[in-house]
Design an enzyme around this catalytic site. Sequence first.
Site, PDB file in Angstrom:
ATOM      1  N   HIS A 137       0.837  -1.207   0.000  1.00 22.08           N
ATOM      2  CA  HIS A 137       0.000   0.000   0.000  1.00 22.08           C
ATOM      3  C   HIS A 137       0.872   1.257   0.000  1.00 22.08           C
ATOM      4  O   HIS A 137       0.646   2.180  -0.788  1.00 22.08           O
ATOM      5  CB  HIS A 137      -0.903   0.042   1.239  1.00 22.08           C
ATOM      6  CG  HIS A 137      -1.932  -1.030   1.290  1.00 22.08           C
ATOM      7  ND1 HIS A 137      -2.087  -1.837   2.396  1.00 22.08           N
ATOM      8  CD2 HIS A 137      -2.866  -1.435   0.391  1.00 22.08           C
ATOM      9  CE1 HIS A 137      -3.079  -2.692   2.172  1.00 22.08           C
ATOM     10  NE2 HIS A 137      -3.561  -2.472   0.966  1.00 22.08           N
ATOM     11  N   LYS A 144     -18.125  -7.325   5.448  1.00 23.96           N
ATOM     12  CA  LYS A 144     -16.807  -7.853   5.815  1.00 23.96           C
ATOM     13  C   LYS A 144     -16.525  -7.571   7.277  1.00 23.96           C
ATOM     14  O   LYS A 144     -16.835  -6.504   7.786  1.00 23.96           O
ATOM     15  CB  LYS A 144     -15.706  -7.171   4.988  1.00 23.96           C
ATOM     16  CG  LYS A 144     -15.635  -7.614   3.555  1.00 23.96           C
ATOM     17  CD  LYS A 144     -14.422  -6.961   2.893  1.00 23.96           C
ATOM     18  CE  LYS A 144     -14.254  -7.431   1.463  1.00 23.96           C
ATOM     19  NZ  LYS A 144     -13.107  -6.765   0.824  1.00 23.96           N
ATOM     20  N   ARG A 160      -0.946  -5.679  -8.774  1.00 21.66           N
ATOM     21  CA  ARG A 160       0.196  -6.582  -8.568  1.00 21.66           C
ATOM     22  C   ARG A 160       0.368  -7.526  -9.745  1.00 21.66           C
ATOM     23  O   ARG A 160       1.469  -7.748 -10.217  1.00 21.66           O
ATOM     24  CB  ARG A 160       0.009  -7.392  -7.274  1.00 21.66           C
ATOM     25  CG  ARG A 160       0.106  -6.549  -6.025  1.00 21.66           C
ATOM     26  CD  ARG A 160      -0.261  -7.342  -4.809  1.00 21.66           C
ATOM     27  NE  ARG A 160      -1.637  -7.815  -4.977  1.00 21.66           N
ATOM     28  CZ  ARG A 160      -2.245  -8.677  -4.192  1.00 21.66           C
ATOM     29  NH1 ARG A 160      -1.612  -9.195  -3.183  1.00 21.66           N
ATOM     30  NH2 ARG A 160      -3.486  -9.032  -4.406  1.00 21.66           N
ATOM     31  N   SER A 200      -2.814  -8.120   1.830  1.00 16.13           N
ATOM     32  CA  SER A 200      -3.333  -8.030   3.201  1.00 16.13           C
ATOM     33  C   SER A 200      -3.875  -9.361   3.692  1.00 16.13           C
ATOM     34  O   SER A 200      -3.699  -9.719   4.858  1.00 16.13           O
ATOM     35  CB  SER A 200      -4.420  -6.959   3.292  1.00 16.13           C
ATOM     36  OG  SER A 200      -3.868  -5.686   3.126  1.00 16.13           O
TER      37      SER A 200
END
Length: 160
Positions: A18, A42, A91, A129
């Site tokens: 991040h 979540k 990514r 994460s």
Amino acid sequence: MQRIALFPGTFDPVTLGHTDIIDRALPLFDKLVIGIGVNSGKVPMFSVEQRVEWLREIYKDQPTVEVTSYEGLTVNFCKQIGAKFILRGIRYVADFEYEKAIADINRKMEHEVETIFLTCSPEFSTIASTLVRDVIRNGGDAAQFLPDAVSSSLQYSKLS
């Protein structure tokens, strides 16, 4: 007109991936708002307050960075804060396909908001994460994946 970008995410926890994207985006915008999205579906490992605190600590000396949390649609929050750009980190190719679908929907809802993709530096491409949470949850040392402000608070919380 100020170039304001929103970098949305859950940041649960904030990782070096991040901060790599944020640090490299700083010269591109007049203001960068790091928006922690609150998703009622979540259950995060870390509280919104903790995540805001980490990011504010990391960027306390960077006057162009603002950290906040928000609920609802990201494009609506962009309108609220005057952001014309959404910053997203990529990514792998799979990330791009997923992020492009979101960008396309956002663009249809709000024509004036552009999504800007930055690829992460190669040394951070494996940091996610989800994986970092697994390391933490299972008692591993995640310090090599985390900014100092995050890893030091986790070490402190283990001691208390």
